[in-house]
Design a protein around this motif. Structure first.
Motif, short mmCIF file in Angstrom:
data_model
loop_
_atom_site.label_atom_id
_atom_site.label_comp_id
_atom_site.label_asym_id
_atom_site.label_seq_id
_atom_site.Cartn_x
_atom_site.Cartn_y
_atom_site.Cartn_z
N THR A 2 0.85 -1.19 0.00
CA THR A 2 0.00 0.00 0.00
C THR A 2 0.89 1.24 0.00
O THR A 2 1.81 1.36 0.81
CB THR A 2 -0.90 0.02 1.24
OG1 THR A 2 -1.70 -1.17 1.25
CG2 THR A 2 -1.81 1.23 1.23
N GLY A 54 -13.87 -1.48 7.13
CA GLY A 54 -13.59 -1.29 5.71
C GLY A 54 -14.58 -0.37 5.02
O GLY A 54 -14.61 -0.32 3.78
N LYS A 55 -15.36 0.39 5.80
CA LYS A 55 -16.37 1.28 5.23
C LYS A 55 -16.21 2.69 5.78
O LYS A 55 -15.70 2.89 6.88
CB LYS A 55 -17.78 0.78 5.54
CG LYS A 55 -18.11 -0.58 4.93
CD LYS A 55 -19.52 -1.00 5.31
CE LYS A 55 -19.88 -2.34 4.71
NZ LYS A 55 -21.27 -2.74 5.07
N GLY A 85 -18.18 0.92 1.15
CA GLY A 85 -16.86 0.35 0.98
C GLY A 85 -16.08 1.07 -0.11
O GLY A 85 -16.56 2.03 -0.73
N ILE A 86 -14.84 0.58 -0.35
CA ILE A 86 -13.97 1.27 -1.32
C ILE A 86 -14.60 1.30 -2.70
O ILE A 86 -14.64 2.35 -3.36
CB ILE A 86 -12.59 0.56 -1.36
CG1 ILE A 86 -11.88 0.69 0.00
CG2 ILE A 86 -11.72 1.17 -2.47
CD1 ILE A 86 -10.57 -0.04 0.08
N ASP A 100 -8.53 -1.57 11.56
CA ASP A 100 -8.85 -2.55 10.52
C ASP A 100 -9.26 -1.90 9.20
O ASP A 100 -9.61 -2.60 8.25
CB ASP A 100 -9.99 -3.47 11.00
CG ASP A 100 -11.29 -2.72 11.23
OD1 ASP A 100 -11.25 -1.48 11.31
OD2 ASP A 100 -12.35 -3.37 11.33
N SER A 101 -9.21 -0.55 9.13
CA SER A 101 -9.75 0.13 7.95
C SER A 101 -8.81 1.20 7.41
O SER A 101 -9.26 2.19 6.82
CB SER A 101 -11.11 0.75 8.28
OG SER A 101 -11.99 -0.23 8.78
N GLU A 104 -6.73 0.94 4.97
CA GLU A 104 -6.74 0.94 3.50
C GLU A 104 -7.93 1.73 2.96
O GLU A 104 -7.80 2.50 2.01
CB GLU A 104 -6.79 -0.51 3.00
CG GLU A 104 -6.70 -0.62 1.49
CD GLU A 104 -6.70 -2.07 1.03
OE1 GLU A 104 -6.65 -2.29 -0.19
OE2 GLU A 104 -6.76 -2.97 1.90
N ALA A 105 -9.10 1.55 3.60
CA ALA A 105 -10.28 2.31 3.16
C ALA A 105 -10.07 3.80 3.38
O ALA A 105 -10.46 4.64 2.53
CB ALA A 105 -11.52 1.81 3.90
#
Length: 381
Positions: free
Chosen positions: A159, A183-184, A284-285, A317-318, A320-321
């Protein structure tokens, strides 16, 4: 005429010695004669007792004597005898050495019961060790099976994270808050929610009022005011926390992305409004990359409003999002502030109204000389 010498006493022992020797010799001669006579008689008797031998028997006896006579060389026999004696001597020495070795190596006499006791103890130790080894082997087999059944870890793709570029938040900035979890991305829109709460309390204040209480200063003393020329305590209206909570429960607001509720704060004069993300809500993404998504429409709106800052509360946990959402905000030129977050909700106090509460016990003053460290200023990243 010469005088005759007188005999001296020293000559007497010599004469006696000569007499004794003569007697001994005479006795020996007599003994020899007697021995000779005895031998002659013995020979005569042996010869007289022998049976008569013929000429043929004599020849036969001679042949036997010749036959039994050893034919080896006497010197050779003597050498062999010496070698045999040496070998015998060497064997005797070796035998002595072996006896000593056997004496040294022979076990000492021990009690049979003691030996049995030691044997039983060692058997117990052996059995215990065997059980432990069996357990370890079973554990090894279990771990091998677990390793064999464990899927090979494949690291996620790398990433790309931009280096931060801290910038001061504009004065009087309008902060629009988001929570990124599961993830949202959830748009909290807490400003509009707060407006709705204030309007609802004002509209129903008669049924939600707790009563009037005196106003107190910072030292806990009542604030006085003049009414009709008299000093009377200044009063203020407070609301009942339990009634407010129940009122918003009865409203049954439609739940989509967030659940809004008011919760009690027994020891605080202000009541918090709480916003909790709904697991079935959010984007989400792939969803918020759509130009028609709630997130992109909100960012485009914030771009048109000066001094607007987007504030992200990011769960671990998010990340990346959040990075994907931040990239889009950067392309639109909207400043972003973010922080790692752990609470499963976001809440802020309703500052417009006071509620009934029980004041907490006063904290002791800090010791003299205590250094107060101001909180760091928040910056846009």
């Amino acid at each position: 005429m010469a005088k005759r010498r007188e005999a001296h006493d020293e000559e007497l022992p010599f004469v006696a010695l000569m007499d004794t020797m003569t007697n001994v010799v005479g006795v020996l001669i007599i003994v020899l004669v007697m021995i000779g006579i005895s031998l002659a008689q013995a020979v005569r008797k042996v010869l007289s007792d022998l049976p008569p031998v013929t000429k043929e028997q004599l020849e036969e006896l001679k042949k036997v004597v010749v036959k039994d006579t050893p034919k080896e060389d006497p010197k050779k026999l003597e050498e062999e005898m010496k070698e045999t004696q040496q070998a015998l001597k060497k064997a005797s020495e070796e035998l002595k050495t072996m006896d000593l070795s056997m004496d040294k190596s022979s076990p000492k006499h021990m009690d049979l019961d003691e030996l049995r006791k030691q044997l039983e103890e060692r058997k117990k130790v052996r059995d215990t060790s065997k059980e432990e080894v069996d357990k370890l082997l079973a554990e090894v087999d279990k771990l091998k099976k677990a390793i064999d059944s464990t899927p090979r870890y494949v690291p996620p793709p790398a990433t790309v994270v931009k280096l931060p570029n801290p910038r001061e938040i504009p004065e009087n900035a309008t902060v629009q808050r988001f929570i990124v979890t599961g993830g949202k991305v959830y748009y909290l829109n807490d400003i509009e929610f707060m407006k709705y709460v204030v309007q609802e309390i004002e509209k129903n204040q008669k049924s939600l009022v707790f009563g009037e209480v005196p106003v107190k200063d910072t030292f806990g003393n009542p604030v006085m005011e003049k009414v009709r020329g008299k000093d009377v305590p200044k009063m203020k209206t407070v609301f009942d926390q339990k009634k407010i909570v129940q009122h918003f429960v009865n409203l049954r607001l439609p739940v989509r992305d967030l659940k809004m509720e008011l919760v009690e704060a027994p020891n605080a004069p202000r009541m918090p409004m709480r916003l909790t993300p709904n697991p079935q809500g959010g984007e989400g993404i792939e969803q918020f990359k759509n130009p028609a998504s709630t997130y992109q429409r909100a960012v485009r709106k914030f771009k048109s409003e000066p001094n607007t800052v987007m504030w992200f509360y990011v769960f671990k946990d998010s990340v990346e999002a959040f990075l994907a959402a931040r990239d889009y905000a950067d392309t639109e030129g909207v400043p972003v502030v973010w922080e790692l977050y752990g609470n499963p909700f976001y809440q802020r106090n309703v500052a417009e109204f006071e509620v009934n509460f029980t004041p907490p016990k006063p904290q002791p003053p800090p010791p003299p000389g205590t250094v107060k460290i101001a909180a760091p200023k928040m910056t846009a990243d």
